[in-house]
Write an enzyme that holds these catalytic residues in place. Structure first.
Site, PDB file in Angstrom:
ATOM      1  N   HIS A  98      64.902  23.784  60.037  1.00  0.00           N
ATOM      2  CA  HIS A  98      65.852  23.306  59.024  1.00  0.00           C
ATOM      3  C   HIS A  98      66.602  24.482  58.432  1.00  0.00           C
ATOM      4  O   HIS A  98      66.094  25.606  58.408  1.00  0.00           O
ATOM      5  CB  HIS A  98      65.135  22.523  57.913  1.00  0.00           C
ATOM      6  N   HIS A 100      68.416  25.718  54.863  1.00  0.00           N
ATOM      7  CA  HIS A 100      68.619  25.498  53.435  1.00  0.00           C
ATOM      8  C   HIS A 100      70.082  25.808  53.120  1.00  0.00           C
ATOM      9  O   HIS A 100      70.580  26.868  53.522  1.00  0.00           O
ATOM     10  CB  HIS A 100      67.773  26.478  52.607  1.00  0.00           C
TER      11      HIS A 100
HETATM   12  P1  AMP Z   1      60.681  26.367  54.377  1.00  0.00           P
HETATM   13  O1  AMP Z   1      59.928  27.344  53.505  1.00  0.00           O
HETATM   14  O2  AMP Z   1      61.947  26.929  54.905  1.00  0.00           O
HETATM   15  O3  AMP Z   1      59.789  25.750  55.443  1.00  0.00           O
HETATM   16  O4  AMP Z   1      61.138  25.249  53.377  1.00  0.00           O
HETATM   17  C1  AMP Z   1      60.605  23.967  53.286  1.00  0.00           C
HETATM   18  C2  AMP Z   1      61.353  23.267  52.185  1.00  0.00           C
HETATM   19  O5  AMP Z   1      61.104  21.880  52.311  1.00  0.00           O
HETATM   20  C3  AMP Z   1      60.929  23.658  50.763  1.00  0.00           C
HETATM   21  O6  AMP Z   1      62.069  24.137  50.042  1.00  0.00           O
HETATM   22  C4  AMP Z   1      60.379  22.355  50.172  1.00  0.00           C
HETATM   23  O7  AMP Z   1      60.690  22.203  48.794  1.00  0.00           O
HETATM   24  C5  AMP Z   1      61.055  21.309  51.026  1.00  0.00           C
HETATM   25  N1  AMP Z   1      60.336  20.052  51.182  1.00  0.00           N
HETATM   26  C6  AMP Z   1      59.040  19.863  51.518  1.00  0.00           C
HETATM   27  N2  AMP Z   1      58.740  18.554  51.597  1.00  0.00           N
HETATM   28  C7  AMP Z   1      59.902  17.887  51.321  1.00  0.00           C
HETATM   29  C8  AMP Z   1      60.252  16.504  51.242  1.00  0.00           C
HETATM   30  N3  AMP Z   1      59.359  15.542  51.466  1.00  0.00           N
HETATM   31  N4  AMP Z   1      61.533  16.193  50.923  1.00  0.00           N
HETATM   32  C9  AMP Z   1      62.446  17.161  50.696  1.00  0.00           C
HETATM   33  N5  AMP Z   1      62.175  18.478  50.764  1.00  0.00           N
HETATM   34  C10 AMP Z   1      60.919  18.837  51.064  1.00  0.00           C
END
Ligand code: AMP
Ligand code: ZN
Length: 140
Positions: A98, A100
């Protein structure tokens, strides 16, 4: 299904969607760094950037660009940061690739906090509407 982003893609876990195509979705991060913090991800599960086929990556990055434009236009953001983590050493927590897309504002950084439902609904509606207008001019 063990992967939360696969569950969101399948509609079995909730999310504040701002965009959906046949291959890519964008929804609000539940723990935003700033108002409008969005995640862009493919529907198909790939662990990280290195696993994603190039043609899909091209589509994902076009959505990232459109989301950035929508944040600038509809939320009054002054800048946008794009972040993409690969591997736990780099801070990856969800192992479904993903991007951000994080808007920044002139009032300074508010700090991470849980997304409130009324906020999620209002912000996702504004961004979804802005995304329908194709305007990807740069940051002035
Ligand atoms: P990463 O550290 O790049 O893997 O980021 C994962 C991101 O996913 C974090 O910013 C979390 O806040 C976000 N996240 C985790 N679970 C969910 C969810 N169910 N819906 C939306 N965002 C999420
Ligand atoms: Zn997944």
């Amino acid at each position: 299904m063990a992967c939360v982003f696969c569950e969101i893609a399948a509609g079995s876990a909730p999310a504040y969607f701002i965009y959906r195509s046949q291959r890519v979705i964008a929804f609000l991060d539940i723990y935003p760094v700033e108002k409008g913090h969005t995640l862009v991800t493919p529907l198909t599960h790939y662990r990280d950037l290195l696993e994603v086929p190039d043609d899909l990556l091209a589509e994902i990055i076009r959505v990232v660009k459109a989301v950035a434009a929508a944040q600038l236009r509809s939320l009054g953001a002054s800048g946008v940061r794009v972040v993409q983590n690969n591997g736990s050493a780099a801070g990856q927590v969800v192992f479904h690739v993903h991007f951000h897309v994080i808007p920044f504002y002139t009032h300074g950084v508010s700090g991470r906090r849980a997304l409130k439902p009324d906020e999620g609904e209002a912000i996702s509606r504004m961004l979804a509407e802005a995304l329908r207008v194709d305007d990807t001019k740069g940051i002035s």
